[in-house]
Motif scaffolding. Structure first.
Motif, short mmCIF file in Angstrom:
data_model
loop_
_atom_site.label_atom_id
_atom_site.label_comp_id
_atom_site.label_asym_id
_atom_site.label_seq_id
_atom_site.Cartn_x
_atom_site.Cartn_y
_atom_site.Cartn_z
N ILE A 126 37.37 30.36 45.03
CA ILE A 126 38.64 30.92 45.01
C ILE A 126 38.86 31.14 43.28
N LEU A 127 39.21 32.26 42.78
CA LEU A 127 39.37 32.39 41.50
C LEU A 127 40.87 32.97 41.20
N GLN A 128 41.14 32.80 40.02
CA GLN A 128 42.41 33.52 39.59
C GLN A 128 41.93 34.11 38.06
N PRO A 129 41.23 35.30 37.97
CA PRO A 129 40.66 35.96 36.68
C PRO A 129 41.71 36.35 35.80
N GLU A 130 43.02 36.52 36.42
CA GLU A 130 43.97 36.89 35.69
C GLU A 130 44.44 35.76 34.65
N LEU A 131 44.18 34.57 34.69
CA LEU A 131 44.36 33.73 33.79
C LEU A 131 43.26 33.67 32.81
N THR A 132 42.25 34.37 32.84
CA THR A 132 41.19 34.21 31.75
C THR A 132 41.40 35.25 30.74
N LEU A 133 40.73 35.29 29.53
CA LEU A 133 40.77 36.35 28.48
C LEU A 133 39.70 37.36 28.71
N ASP A 134 38.78 37.02 29.58
CA ASP A 134 37.52 38.05 29.88
C ASP A 134 37.74 38.65 31.12
N ASP A 135 38.84 38.52 32.02
CA ASP A 135 38.86 39.10 33.35
C ASP A 135 37.85 38.38 34.22
N GLY A 136 37.64 37.28 33.83
CA GLY A 136 36.94 36.57 34.81
C GLY A 136 35.24 36.54 34.50
N ILE A 137 34.91 37.39 33.78
CA ILE A 137 33.46 37.60 33.64
C ILE A 137 32.50 36.38 33.49
N ALA A 138 33.28 35.49 32.63
CA ALA A 138 32.24 34.02 32.60
C ALA A 138 32.21 33.20 33.87
N ALA A 139 33.17 33.35 34.64
CA ALA A 139 33.16 32.58 35.86
C ALA A 139 32.17 33.36 36.80
N TYR A 140 32.36 34.67 37.04
CA TYR A 140 31.45 35.54 37.80
C TYR A 140 30.00 35.32 37.49
N GLU A 141 29.78 35.24 36.18
CA GLU A 141 28.20 35.05 35.64
C GLU A 141 27.91 33.75 36.43
N PHE A 142 28.71 32.66 35.99
CA PHE A 142 28.32 31.48 36.14
C PHE A 142 27.97 31.17 37.53
#
Length: 442
Positions: A338-354
């Motif tokens: 479960i992610l909230q990419p809107e809280l990141t500065l990169d639109d969640g890219i680093a999280a998706y990649e990880f």
């Protein structure tokens, strides 16, 4: 970093009976009289007054019967506060290095005794360490860090979409989980109440700590290293992070929308009355990450029956350890995030990649699930699904081959491949999470 060279102590009590509450108030006053002489006091953040012991004691007697009462005393350098909420007490002490040095044994004994009298949680730490690891407002950090230091720190967005420091990445960040304080710092006290989330055996078994003591009422005190003002030595920062990782604080909760993006050293599973954990160790029985582990410590805690079981095994994890939800009819196995990419500065890219790399690169022993398709489901807010950064994601994962992005009314799906391995990735509406039942069904 500009240092205050002060010590910071915090104690949170559980609900107290009237006599115990009054005793804690009296002890709080005694500790202050021993350590320093206040010159001013504040009541409920109101205008300061010249300190008078009898007046302050009278105010505390009145305050103990109120639902919410706070009193702060200070001499201009040292400061202590007591906050009475219902039948519980929160107290904080900010002391100069000299005062702490002069009365160190008294202060430590005070914390030991207070926590053994129906305390919930407490810690003592360098105030500079606390600030470095917990101040997320960039403007406030300018009071003790240079622009160059701040520039190098990880950042995120808060719920107001303001850019702040991502303190989740720091070893001493205080997070709160189901009413419990979770952190790692110089000296920590965990009451028996913490058995509800982190069983004490996990805390007591933590490696690379200076001291672990079991105090009366099953309070566990952990001291990470010898001298609190040496918190910023690299080895002590390492011990601090290792304790945080071993107890799995960041596996339980985070508030940056995506987590810390590190492999776990321990994982938790919670049932209605049971906590199950698995700790990962190497051949030397030292803590290690999940994918590097060769030894596994599994524990089961029945909170109702007070039954504890432990098992230690050597070997390798099977597929279900990484993809725990199985759809046997459709031959699929799934994990979800479960992610909230809107809280990141990169639109969640680093999280998706990880998470994609972490699931695609898995090597597990052959077993009954070797013919199953492996699936990773991201549960996202509707706006994130509508604005998936597909181009940026492909660039970040340029060594991975992407299939066609299939979009339906309920999800977006793509299959990714690398070195003969395949992973089916779903981007799904978090509002549908309750309907999925972790089945990996389309």
């Amino acid at each position: 970093m500009i240092k205050t060279e002060k010590m910071y102590g915090f104690i949170q009590s559980a609900p107290l009976e009237a006599a115990a509450l009054e005793k804690q108030i009296d002890n709080w006053l005694v500790l202050i009289r021993v350590c320093y002489q206040p010159t001013e006091y504040y009541v409920n953040q109101q205008l300061k007054q010249a300190y008078d012991f009898k007046v302050v004691k009278g105010l505390l007697q009145e305050g103990k019967d109120q639902a919410n009462f706070e009193l702060i005393v200070t001499d201009g350098e040292n400061e202590s506060s007591i906050h009475i909420i219902q039948d519980a007490i929160l107290q904080r002490h900010l002391l100069t290095k000299q005062v702490f040095g002069n009365f160190r044994e008294v202060i430590q004994d005070y914390f030991d005794t207070t926590m053994s009298s129906n305390g919930l949680f407490a810690y003592i730490r360098s105030y500079d360490e606390y600030l470095a690891h917990n101040v997320e407002n960039i403007e406030k950090r300018q009071n003790f860090q240079s622009p160059k230091e701040i520039e190098s720190l990880p950042k995120r967005k808060n719920l107001n979409h303001e850019i702040v420091i991502d303190c989740n990445q720091f070893a001493g960040y205080d997070v709160f989980y189901n009413g419990y304080t979770l952190t790692a710092c110089w000296r920590m006290y965990f009451s028996a109440y913490y058995e509800q989330i982190i069983p004490s055996v996990i805390i007591k078994d933590a490696q690379q700590v200076e001291k672990v003591l079991v105090l009366p009422q099953n309070v566990v005190m952990v001291e990470l290293y010898r001298e609190p003002d040496q918190w910023d030595q690299q080895v002590n920062l390492m011990y601090q992070q290792l304790f945080r990782d071993q107890t799995g604080i960041d596996q339980l909760t985070w508030d940056n929308g995506v987590g810390v993006l590190r492999e776990p050293l321990i994982e938790y599973a919670f049932g209605p009355q049971i906590i199950q954990t698995i700790q990962y160790q190497n051949d030397q029985m030292q803590p290690t990450t999940k994918r590097k582990a060769t030894h596994f410590v599994t524990r089961s805690f029945d909170l109702v029956q007070q039954n504890y079981q432990e098992r230690r095994v050597k070997g390798y994890l099977n597929a279900q350890a990484y993809f725990p939800w199985i759809d046997r009819e459709r031959l699929r196995m799934m994990d979800y995030v479960i992610l909230q990419p809107e809280l990141t500065l990169d639109d969640g890219i680093a999280a998706y990649e990880f998470y994609i790399r972490n699931h695609l690169d898995i090597t597990f022993s052959a077993d009954a699930f070797k013919e199953y398709a492996v699936c990773l489901q991201f549960y996202l807010p509707p706006e994130a699904i509508a604005n998936l950064p597909i181009t940026a994601l492909k660039e970040a994962l340029s060594d991975i081959r992407f299939g066609y992005f299939h979009k339906s009314s309920t999800y977006t799906r793509v299959t990714v491949k690398k070195n003969g391995k395949k992973l089916r990735v779903y981007f799904m509406n978090v509002q549908k999470l309750a309907d999925q039942h972790f089945s990996a069904n389309e």
